[in-house]
Design a protein around this motif. Structure first.
Motif, PDB file in Angstrom:
ATOM      1  N   UNK A 148      -2.274  46.262   2.553  1.00 15.94           N
ATOM      2  CA  UNK A 148      -1.436  47.125   3.389  1.00 15.94           C
ATOM      3  C   UNK A 148      -1.122  48.415   2.645  1.00 15.94           C
ATOM      4  N   UNK A 149      -1.796  49.502   3.019  1.00 17.65           N
ATOM      5  CA  UNK A 149      -1.622  50.813   2.378  1.00 17.65           C
ATOM      6  C   UNK A 149      -1.666  50.658   0.852  1.00 17.65           C
ATOM      7  N   UNK A 150      -2.722  50.082   0.278  1.00 20.84           N
ATOM      8  CA  UNK A 150      -2.726  49.761  -1.152  1.00 20.84           C
ATOM      9  C   UNK A 150      -2.789  50.973  -2.068  1.00 20.84           C
ATOM     10  N   UNK A 151      -3.080  52.186  -1.521  1.00 16.84           N
ATOM     11  CA  UNK A 151      -3.248  53.364  -2.391  1.00 16.84           C
ATOM     12  C   UNK A 151      -2.371  54.536  -1.969  1.00 16.84           C
ATOM     13  N   UNK A 152      -1.393  54.317  -1.080  1.00 20.86           N
ATOM     14  CA  UNK A 152      -0.635  55.432  -0.507  1.00 20.86           C
ATOM     15  C   UNK A 152       0.079  56.263  -1.567  1.00 20.86           C
ATOM     16  N   UNK A 153       0.708  55.616  -2.548  1.00 22.55           N
ATOM     17  CA  UNK A 153       1.530  56.349  -3.519  1.00 22.55           C
ATOM     18  C   UNK A 153       0.764  56.703  -4.791  1.00 22.55           C
ATOM     19  N   UNK A 154      -0.551  56.533  -4.796  1.00 29.18           N
ATOM     20  CA  UNK A 154      -1.330  56.721  -6.015  1.00 29.18           C
ATOM     21  C   UNK A 154      -2.068  58.052  -6.005  1.00 29.18           C
ATOM     22  N   UNK A 180      -5.342  60.488  -6.517  1.00 31.18           N
ATOM     23  CA  UNK A 180      -6.683  60.258  -5.973  1.00 31.18           C
ATOM     24  C   UNK A 180      -7.598  59.560  -6.972  1.00 31.18           C
ATOM     25  N   UNK A 181      -7.431  59.837  -8.265  1.00 31.63           N
ATOM     26  CA  UNK A 181      -8.293  59.192  -9.258  1.00 31.63           C
ATOM     27  C   UNK A 181      -7.990  57.701  -9.358  1.00 31.63           C
ATOM     28  N   UNK A 182      -6.695  57.335  -9.372  1.00 32.06           N
ATOM     29  CA  UNK A 182      -6.316  55.920  -9.431  1.00 32.06           C
ATOM     30  C   UNK A 182      -6.651  55.243  -8.107  1.00 32.06           C
ATOM     31  N   UNK A 183      -6.463  55.977  -7.000  1.00 33.39           N
ATOM     32  CA  UNK A 183      -6.830  55.451  -5.686  1.00 33.39           C
ATOM     33  C   UNK A 183      -8.296  55.066  -5.652  1.00 33.39           C
ATOM     34  N   UNK A 184      -9.156  55.921  -6.194  1.00 35.26           N
ATOM     35  CA  UNK A 184     -10.590  55.645  -6.220  1.00 35.26           C
ATOM     36  C   UNK A 184     -10.877  54.368  -7.019  1.00 35.26           C
ATOM     37  N   UNK A 185     -10.177  54.196  -8.141  1.00 35.01           N
ATOM     38  CA  UNK A 185     -10.385  53.007  -8.969  1.00 35.01           C
ATOM     39  C   UNK A 185      -9.963  51.734  -8.231  1.00 35.01           C
ATOM     40  N   UNK A 188       5.193  68.411  -0.350  1.00 35.19           N
ATOM     41  CA  UNK A 188       5.957  68.381   0.900  1.00 35.19           C
ATOM     42  C   UNK A 188       5.358  67.530   2.007  1.00 35.19           C
ATOM     43  N   UNK A 189       4.072  67.138   1.894  1.00 33.34           N
ATOM     44  CA  UNK A 189       3.446  66.367   2.984  1.00 33.34           C
ATOM     45  C   UNK A 189       2.773  65.095   2.481  1.00 33.34           C
ATOM     46  N   UNK A 190       3.052  64.695   1.244  1.00 37.09           N
ATOM     47  CA  UNK A 190       2.308  63.573   0.654  1.00 37.09           C
ATOM     48  C   UNK A 190       2.578  62.247   1.347  1.00 37.09           C
ATOM     49  N   UNK A 191       3.765  62.079   1.944  1.00 38.02           N
ATOM     50  CA  UNK A 191       4.112  60.790   2.552  1.00 38.02           C
ATOM     51  C   UNK A 191       3.971  60.796   4.076  1.00 38.02           C
ATOM     52  N   UNK A 192       3.355  61.840   4.638  1.00 34.31           N
ATOM     53  CA  UNK A 192       3.313  61.988   6.088  1.00 34.31           C
ATOM     54  C   UNK A 192       1.964  61.577   6.669  1.00 34.31           C
ATOM     55  N   UNK A 193       1.992  61.104   7.911  1.00 35.24           N
ATOM     56  CA  UNK A 193       0.753  60.836   8.638  1.00 35.24           C
ATOM     57  C   UNK A 193      -0.026  62.129   8.817  1.00 35.24           C
TER      58      UNK A 193
END
Length: 708
Positions: A181-187, A189-194, A538-543
């Protein structure tokens, strides 16, 4: 031979009982997941994605209950299972990776014990064997120094490592299905890719299926085999990933793709913005739930709900589908209704002039160190943390400087230094020719009104006990601008400008959505008519749809008021859309600075290219053909940064010279880049076509990674 689904959700209905009614969070949803596949579920916040996952696990919040339908796991209906049997399913057959590992992991228990607990619950083993399994699964998820980390607590780990622990807990008992469930939302982009690569490798090696829940279309495009698009509790489109992205049939899917920054950034157009908000699911509309926001909607759409097309691999619920119906029954497409919010007029960018405009903001040799102390009482200084190290750049009036990099690189610290919330260790910051270090007396008050800060989390930065009107008026009262009546009129004018109703002045922050709260933060920042706004994520947590509205609003206000922005983000795609110039930061230093389009299309620094390659693009064909320069590992400690080039410990091109000498910024093709071995690119080529200029071309020998 037909493969039987591992999981079958059949006409699922889930309700959340509230004091004044019930929310139909999942309303007649059906889907299948095959063994070994990844099914991506995508949609805006409130579409029911998370409630679907929690319904499958039967972990609904208070007031939640499944009111109808079946959830078949290996042909066993888990809806009717007694609680004792369901506890064996959770963790044993289905693992769940929650969105925020910091709040999901127990802060008082070492991570090794938390993983072992899952093993003890589902397998008949001793405590010693459970710890052995915990270590094994930690190594499986790529935890560095797994044996040493077993005794660590969650707060001692970075966001990426905590997410690995969360995955390890979910995998400890060898489940057949993993719900992420949204496993990379707060990460970053480099950590998200990993993390995404890790999930993909685990799926293939363990043969398990994954239900990937996210609002990020790029993540779906790069990792999912099939896609289910959810809107207002129902699936509105479902098919294989390539078909959904290459030929979206539902107007909602089409609108989500059009709202992505990469869809408009290259042509500098206004982002496509979906008007309105999702419906209130306590009283959903009779017809198509997307009709009030759909530019193709007709009376037929408002009168009855279209069912998902049957007998087709590409299923969609629409009377007037978009895209091509090749091989399927033809549908008549309604004429789109002109909607002003959906226009894509070109954004006017600053053009080069014979005489460059005078800089509004100048940073010169900026340094910020924080003391590292130990001891509860004496607080002895034991070292320093180098947050910002010798950073210089300029910002012209009316333009936007985008500052990008991973968490911990110093972006937010620079923003706080600019607005005076932190004081530099050395170096100078001047705005409109005046040194901001002298922020005292009347001169200081005048300088403070020239620059304002938009915080990353508008909910945490807005006082929950104050009305929106009082929050927006507060800067005017502090600076003694006009009478109370004048201030109240200015508040109403600001609410108009940021697209909020005037009645919002009497409401509290918790009564608004995330995008609306960000508009309140922007109104507050504009209250004293600043020349410079520092916007921190300012938009990192938005849809994506709400993100498009906020970005369009910021660009419009910039043109109207002549604003200058420092736009801080870890998302290069968003930064490219709004920025004239991009500065890429790594561990306190600027490693590349140049025009936004040039940096995006032809990165010169290996770190910049690594960031761009890690951004998931909402196009499966592009994802499959990326010429990647991967960034491995995590950001080193800013207390003991690597010698020489700070990026060398993660750079695939690093040589011995990178450890011995710090690369100084040099001008290459009109840009500044701090690298001993900058990349070469084909002029005008997209980022994916960048070709590494290997150290063989420069030194005559092969590049080899160095170590600290």
């Amino acid at each position: 031979m037909t493969v039987q689904p591992l999981l079958r959700v059949d006409d699922l209905h889930t309700e959340i009982r509230l004091r004044h009614g019930s929310v139909k969070a999942v309303d007649g949803l059906s889907l299948d997941i095959l063994p070994g596949e990844t099914l991506g579920v995508v949609g805006e916040s409130g579409s029911g994605k998370t409630m679907l996952g929690l319904s499958i696990m039967r972990l609904l919040p208070p007031g939640g209950r499944i009111t109808g339908g079946r959830i078949l796991l290996d042909d066993e209906d888990v809806v009717g299972l007694p609680d004792k049997q369901m506890r064996r399913v959770r963790g044993g057959k289905i693992g769940y990776v929650f969105q925020d590992p910091m709040t999901s992991l127990n802060p008082t228990v070492p991570i090794g014990e938390q993983i072992a607990e899952s093993v003890l619950l589902h397998q008949d083993v001793s405590k010693a064997d459970a710890r052995i399994r915990a270590l094994e699964v930690l190594e499986q998820v790529g935890m560095p120094h797994a044996g040493e980390r077993m005794s660590n607590y969650p707060h001692q780990l970075s966001g990426g490592l905590r997410q690995r622990v969360m995955i390890a807990v979910a995998l400890a008992a060898d489940p057949k299905l993993l719900i992420a469930d949204e496993p990379t939302t707060a990460l970053d982009v480099t950590i998200q890719e990993q993390i995404l690569q890790l999930l993909d490798e685990l799926r293939q090696s363990l043969g398990m299926a994954i239900l990937l829940i996210t609002h990020d279309l790029g993540v779906i495009a790069s990792r999912a085999n099939r896609v289910a698009v959810m809107y207002a509790g129902r699936v509105v489109e479902e098919c294989d990933t390539a078909s959904v992205f290459g030929n979206p049939r539902h107007p909602y899917t089409e609108a989500l793709l059009a709202a992505l920054p990469e869809s408009a950034a290259a042509a500098h157009e206004t982002l496509y913005s979906i008007p309105g908000l999702p419906p209130d699911l306590t009283d959903p509309p009779v017809g198509c739930r997307f009709a009030p926001r759909c530019r193709y909607a007709t009376d037929e759409c408002r009168a009855s709900y279209p069912e998902l097309t049957a007998g087709s691999k590409h299923r969609f619920a629409c009377f007037h589908p978009t895209g091509s119906a090749a091989g399927e029954a033809m549908f008549t497409k309604a004429t789109p209704v002109p909607i002003e919010l959906l226009t894509t007029a070109p954004v006017q960018r600053a053009t080069a002039e014979a005489t460059p405009p005078k800089p509004l903001l100048q940073l010169s040799r900026l340094v910020k160190d924080f003391d590292v102390t130990s001891g509860a009482l004496l607080q002895r200084r034991t070292g320093k943390l180098s947050a910002v190290s010798d950073v210089s750049f300029e910002l012209a009036a009316g333009s936007t400087f985008g500052l990008v990099g991973e968490s911990g690189c110093g972006k937010s610290t620079i923003g706080r230094l600019i607005v005076g919330l932190e004081h530099p260790t050395s170096g100078t910051i001047t705005i409109d020719g005046r040194d901001t270090s002298r922020l005292h007396g009347r001169t200081g008050r005048d300088l403070r009104t020239m620059m304002q800060l938009m915080f990353q989390d508008p909910y945490a930065s807005l006082d929950p006990r104050m009305t929106v009107g009082a929050i927006v008026r507060e800067p005017l009262a502090i600076q003694r601008v006009g009478s109370k009546r004048d201030q109240q009129q200015q508040v109403l004018k600001l609410l108009d400008e940021v697209g909020l109703p005037r009645t919002a002045a009497d409401r509290y922050p918790h009564e608004f959505s995330g995008g609306q709260r960000q508009r309140v933060g922007l109104a507050r920042a504009l209250a004293v008519s600043p020349k410079l706004v520092v916007a921190d994520e300012p938009v990192s947590a938005l849809d994506v749809s709400v993100q498009a509205q906020v970005l369009n609003l910021m660009v419009d206000l910039q043109k109207e008021h002549g604003l200058s922005y420092i736009f801080i983000s870890h998302d290069l795609g968003v930064v490219r859309h709004v920025s004239d110039t991009i500065g890429v930061m790594y561990l306190g230093k600027l490693v590349e600075v140049g025009p936004a389009d040039d940096v995006y299309r032809a990165p010169l620094h290996p770190y910049t290219k690594g960031l761009l390659d890690a951004i998931p693009i909402a196009d499966p064909s592009v994802e499959a053909t990326k010429d990647r320069l991967p960034i491995h590992g995590e950001l080193p400690s800013a207390i003991h940064p690597p010698t020489g080039c700070r990026f060398r410990t993660r750079c695939p091109l690093a040589q011995d010279i990178c450890a011995d000498q710090e690369p100084l910024p040099v001008s290459v093709s009109g840009r500044l880049v701090a690298c001993h071995f900058p990349l070469k690119v084909t002029p005008g080529a997209p980022c994916a076509d960048a070709i590494t200029e290997s150290a063989t071309d420069v030194l005559g020998n092969k590049p080899s990674p160095t170590t600290e």
